[in-house]
Scaffold this motif. Structure first.
Motif, mmCIF file in Angstrom:
data_model
loop_
_atom_site.group_PDB
_atom_site.id
_atom_site.type_symbol
_atom_site.label_atom_id
_atom_site.label_comp_id
_atom_site.label_asym_id
_atom_site.label_seq_id
_atom_site.Cartn_x
_atom_site.Cartn_y
_atom_site.Cartn_z
ATOM 1 N N TYR A 6 0.857 -1.179 0.000
ATOM 2 C CA TYR A 6 0.000 0.000 0.000
ATOM 3 C C TYR A 6 0.893 1.228 0.000
ATOM 4 O O TYR A 6 1.927 1.242 0.677
ATOM 5 C CB TYR A 6 -0.891 0.038 1.244
ATOM 6 C CG TYR A 6 -1.982 -0.998 1.264
ATOM 7 C CD1 TYR A 6 -3.052 -0.915 0.375
ATOM 8 C CD2 TYR A 6 -1.949 -2.045 2.169
ATOM 9 C CE1 TYR A 6 -4.063 -1.870 0.401
ATOM 10 C CE2 TYR A 6 -2.957 -2.993 2.201
ATOM 11 C CZ TYR A 6 -4.013 -2.904 1.305
ATOM 12 O OH TYR A 6 -5.017 -3.836 1.329
ATOM 13 N N LEU A 7 0.489 2.260 -0.723
ATOM 14 C CA LEU A 7 1.197 3.537 -0.720
ATOM 15 C C LEU A 7 0.337 4.541 0.033
ATOM 16 O O LEU A 7 -0.743 4.921 -0.432
ATOM 17 C CB LEU A 7 1.452 4.018 -2.155
ATOM 18 C CG LEU A 7 2.063 5.422 -2.303
ATOM 19 C CD1 LEU A 7 3.432 5.489 -1.622
ATOM 20 C CD2 LEU A 7 2.171 5.784 -3.784
ATOM 21 N N ALA A 8 0.818 4.955 1.212
ATOM 22 C CA ALA A 8 0.078 5.899 2.057
ATOM 23 C C ALA A 8 0.458 7.323 1.660
ATOM 24 O O ALA A 8 1.166 8.024 2.375
ATOM 25 C CB ALA A 8 0.371 5.641 3.531
ATOM 26 N N SER A 9 0.015 7.728 0.477
ATOM 27 C CA SER A 9 0.350 9.048 -0.046
ATOM 28 C C SER A 9 -0.610 9.409 -1.167
ATOM 29 O O SER A 9 -0.934 8.572 -2.002
ATOM 30 C CB SER A 9 1.783 9.048 -0.599
ATOM 31 O OG SER A 9 2.057 10.245 -1.284
ATOM 32 N N ALA A 10 -1.024 10.659 -1.202
ATOM 33 C CA ALA A 10 -1.869 11.135 -2.297
ATOM 34 C C ALA A 10 -1.025 11.691 -3.435
ATOM 35 O O ALA A 10 -1.565 12.100 -4.463
ATOM 36 C CB ALA A 10 -2.821 12.212 -1.780
#
Length: 189
Positions: A6-10
């Motif tokens: 998962y990439l926790a970034s917008a």
């Protein structure tokens, strides 16, 4: 590597860079307080934020694969320069960077429910001497408003850079080599 994360970034830049590694991922954003703590040094600050973002993803329930958190800060004279608050703040920042070498610190962190592993990558970036007209025109381009340190090396701001020592991709927002290596270490550990 066929591990999914998962990439926790917008950030669209981080999304594009992570895609270059060929890792399957899903992206989401986290709401984290990015305020620097009193007397917190830039290295500790950026690493804390990357770890906070990764762990926030875990707390939101993203627990079936590692969560990647990342943050970038521009540093000059051991002071963190974040996204510009307004044009005056931006102008002050660019005048400090003009004709000088600064550091870009990007921290990356992988987290699951039982562990967190992080790393900070430092890159030296040197700017040419900037005129007041160049600084004003760059602000008016709209590019600097959401960038750490008020510039994007991958965009119009790249023309100010005379030298770089370290990871170009770290300056953009996600160091490719180091991210892949940290994920390997995380999965082995």
């Amino acid at each position: 590597m066929n591990t999914a994360v998962y990439l926790a970034s917008a950030s669209p830049r981080r999304k594009e860079l992570l895609a270059q590694l060929g890792i399957e991922f899903s992206q989401f954003s986290v709401d984290a307080d990015e305020s620097q703590l009193p007397n917190e040094l830039p290295h500790a600050y950026v690493e804390r934020l990357a770890r906070l973002k990764a762990c926030s993803g875990v707390k939101l329930g993203y627990t079936d694969r590692p969560v990647l958190g990342s943050d970038t800060v521009v540093v000059i004279d051991n002071e963190s320069l974040c996204k510009p608050r307004d044009e005056a703040d931006f102008t002050h920042t660019l005048k400090r960077l003009s004709g000088n070498t600064h550091q870009v610190l990007t921290a990356i962190a992988f987290a699951t429910e039982d562990k967190v592993l992080s790393q900070v990558i430092s890159t030296d970036v040197t700017f040419k001497k900037l005129s007041d007209e160049e600084i004003k025109a760059y602000w008016q381009s709209g590019e600097p408003q959401d960038k750490a340190g008020g510039y994007g090396i991958q965009g119009l701001g790249g023309r100010f850079v005379t030298h770089i020592a370290g990871s170009y991709f770290s300056v953009v927002g996600l160091p490719l080599y180091e991210t892949e290596q940290l994920l390997h270490a995380f999965l082995r550990g």
